[in-house]
Design an enzyme around this catalytic site. Sequence first.
Site, mmCIF file in Angstrom:
data_model
loop_
_atom_site.group_PDB
_atom_site.id
_atom_site.type_symbol
_atom_site.label_atom_id
_atom_site.label_comp_id
_atom_site.label_asym_id
_atom_site.label_seq_id
_atom_site.Cartn_x
_atom_site.Cartn_y
_atom_site.Cartn_z
ATOM 1 N N THR A 4 -17.367 35.510 -16.385
ATOM 2 C CA THR A 4 -16.836 33.926 -17.369
ATOM 3 C C THR A 4 -17.084 33.070 -17.924
ATOM 4 O O THR A 4 -16.023 32.298 -18.272
ATOM 5 C CB THR A 4 -15.571 33.935 -16.632
ATOM 6 N N HIS A 7 -23.524 32.767 -7.909
ATOM 7 C CA HIS A 7 -23.748 33.832 -8.246
ATOM 8 C C HIS A 7 -26.039 34.254 -7.360
ATOM 9 O O HIS A 7 -26.348 35.135 -7.693
ATOM 10 C CB HIS A 7 -24.143 33.752 -9.833
ATOM 11 N N LYS A 61 -20.884 22.469 -5.393
ATOM 12 C CA LYS A 61 -19.668 21.726 -6.230
ATOM 13 C C LYS A 61 -20.595 20.427 -6.496
ATOM 14 O O LYS A 61 -20.931 19.621 -5.564
ATOM 15 C CB LYS A 61 -18.056 21.541 -6.157
ATOM 16 N N THR A 62 -20.261 19.899 -8.033
ATOM 17 C CA THR A 62 -20.451 18.002 -7.675
ATOM 18 C C THR A 62 -19.278 17.758 -8.790
ATOM 19 O O THR A 62 -18.843 18.048 -9.259
ATOM 20 C CB THR A 62 -22.138 18.408 -8.901
ATOM 21 N N GLN A 85 -12.681 48.158 -10.529
ATOM 22 C CA GLN A 85 -13.659 47.969 -10.118
ATOM 23 C C GLN A 85 -13.916 49.035 -9.371
ATOM 24 O O GLN A 85 -15.246 49.099 -9.190
ATOM 25 C CB GLN A 85 -13.912 46.429 -9.106
ATOM 26 N N ARG A 103 -6.469 33.769 -14.015
ATOM 27 C CA ARG A 103 -7.500 33.585 -14.858
ATOM 28 C C ARG A 103 -7.481 33.299 -16.718
ATOM 29 O O ARG A 103 -6.509 34.028 -17.164
ATOM 30 C CB ARG A 103 -8.919 34.254 -14.701
ATOM 31 N N HIS A 143 -23.845 30.406 -12.217
ATOM 32 C CA HIS A 143 -24.343 29.398 -11.315
ATOM 33 C C HIS A 143 -24.123 29.626 -9.704
ATOM 34 O O HIS A 143 -24.954 30.755 -9.532
ATOM 35 C CB HIS A 143 -22.429 28.396 -10.972
ATOM 36 N N ASP A 156 -15.913 37.413 -0.552
ATOM 37 C CA ASP A 156 -14.196 37.858 -0.589
ATOM 38 C C ASP A 156 -14.460 39.474 -1.596
ATOM 39 O O ASP A 156 -12.820 39.162 -1.514
ATOM 40 C CB ASP A 156 -14.586 36.404 -1.663
#
Length: 406
Positions: free
Chosen positions: A41, A49, A231-232, A172, A87, A46, A193
Site C-alpha cells: 500500500t 512490518h 509513529k512520529t 487471503q 482504504r 514501516h 490483527d
Amino acid sequence: MSSVYTELLERGYIKQLTHENEIKELLEKDKVTFYIGFDPTADSLHVGHFIALMFMAHMQKAGHRPIALLGGGTAMIGDPSGKTDMRKMLTKEEISHNIESIKKQMERFIDFSDDKALLVNNGDWLLDLNYVDFIRDIGVHFSVNRMLTAECFKQRLENGLSFLEFNYMLMQGYDFYVLNEKYGCIMELGGDDQWSNMIAGMELIRRKAQKPAYAMTCSLLTNSEGKKMGKTEKGALWLDAEKTSPYEFYQYWRNIDDSDVEKCLSLLTFLPMEEVRRLSALEGSKINEAKKVLAFEVTKLVHGEEEALKAKEASEALFGAGKDLSSVPSVTILSDRLGSSLLDILVETKIIPSKGEGKRLIQQGGLSLNDEKVEDFTRILNKDDIKDGACMIRRGKKNYNRIIVE
C-alpha cells in the site's frame, strides 16, 4: 538444542496459534515452508512490518523456508483490519511500483538465494480469476455468519463495510490455499490483527484439500500503554532512508520509554536473551546505555552499520561530548533565502510537513532556532542566525536539523 519455537516464545513473538502441540513438534523436528503477507500500500515498509520481517528471519535462521507474499492482488481491495474507513484505492501502476521498492527492502533481512526463500505476488493468481468460478469453488467454504463475528469486520459494521472489502478474507484465505498447493506451504505467520484472516485460510485448506495447515500470530509492536509504536510527528517510522532518515530512525529508538526497552531489544534485535535481560535490568540513568544499544542495533539492521555509526555519532555530538555535526540531518538553502519566513523555509526543506504543524509547534513551545525558542509565527531567518555557515533547528526535545546556507 532448543527449537525456534522456544526462542520465539522467549523473545515474546508468539501471541496466538492454532494446534499448539502440533506446531511445537513440527518446528522441533521438521523444516516447514511458511508465509507472511505484505500488502504494497506504500513504496516502503514501516516499522510495523519490521517485526514481521524479524519473525521471518528467526524462522529462516532455524532452517525453515519463508515465502514473502506481496499482495499485488489483495492491495487492489485493501484489508479492512484495524481500519475505521475504507482504504484508498490504488492503481495497478502504483501497486507495481510499490512492489519493486519493497522487494529491495526485504532482501536486507531475508536470504532469497538458492531457493532459501521465495518472493511471490498474489496478483499472479488473483487478478485473472473468474469470479463465478471463485465463488462456487472457494466461497462455498465460508460462512457469512462466522465472518461477521471476526473482529476485522465487527468494528466496521457500524460505519459501513463495503462488499468489496468483505471479499478480502476470501482472497487471503485463497492465497494460503494456493501457496499450499504450489509450494507445500503449511503455515501462515502474521501480525495478531490478522488472526481472523489467517484462521480462514487454515480452515479452507483443511476443508477443501483435507490437509494439515497452521497459523501463528506475532505480537504487534505496542508500547507499555498498549498503543502502536512507530509513529512520529512526520507520520510512520519508515524503513526507507528517504522517508525517515537513519538519524531520525536512530533517535526514535534512543528516546523510547524505559518500560519498552526489554520488549524492543527482544523483538527487534538478534542480541542473545542473556544480554537483553542484562541491559533491560539497568536502572536510573544507566538504562540510557541499553537504549543506545537498541538504537544502534535496530538502525544497523535496517540501514547498515555505516549509517548506524553516523547516526550514533550525530546523536553523541548533539547530546554527548562529541563535536562532529556532519552526520546531523542537514538541508541546504541559498543565501538569497535569508530574510524569508522561517516557517516557509522549514516547509520548503521538509523539516516540518506544513505551516499548520509549524504553528502548532510554536504555540506549544516546541520549535527552537539555535537553542532559542521561536515564539512568533512571522519569525524571519536572518544573516545573524547563521553561525559558521549554518543554523540549528530543534523540534520537540531531541529532533534536530541543520540548515546550511550556501
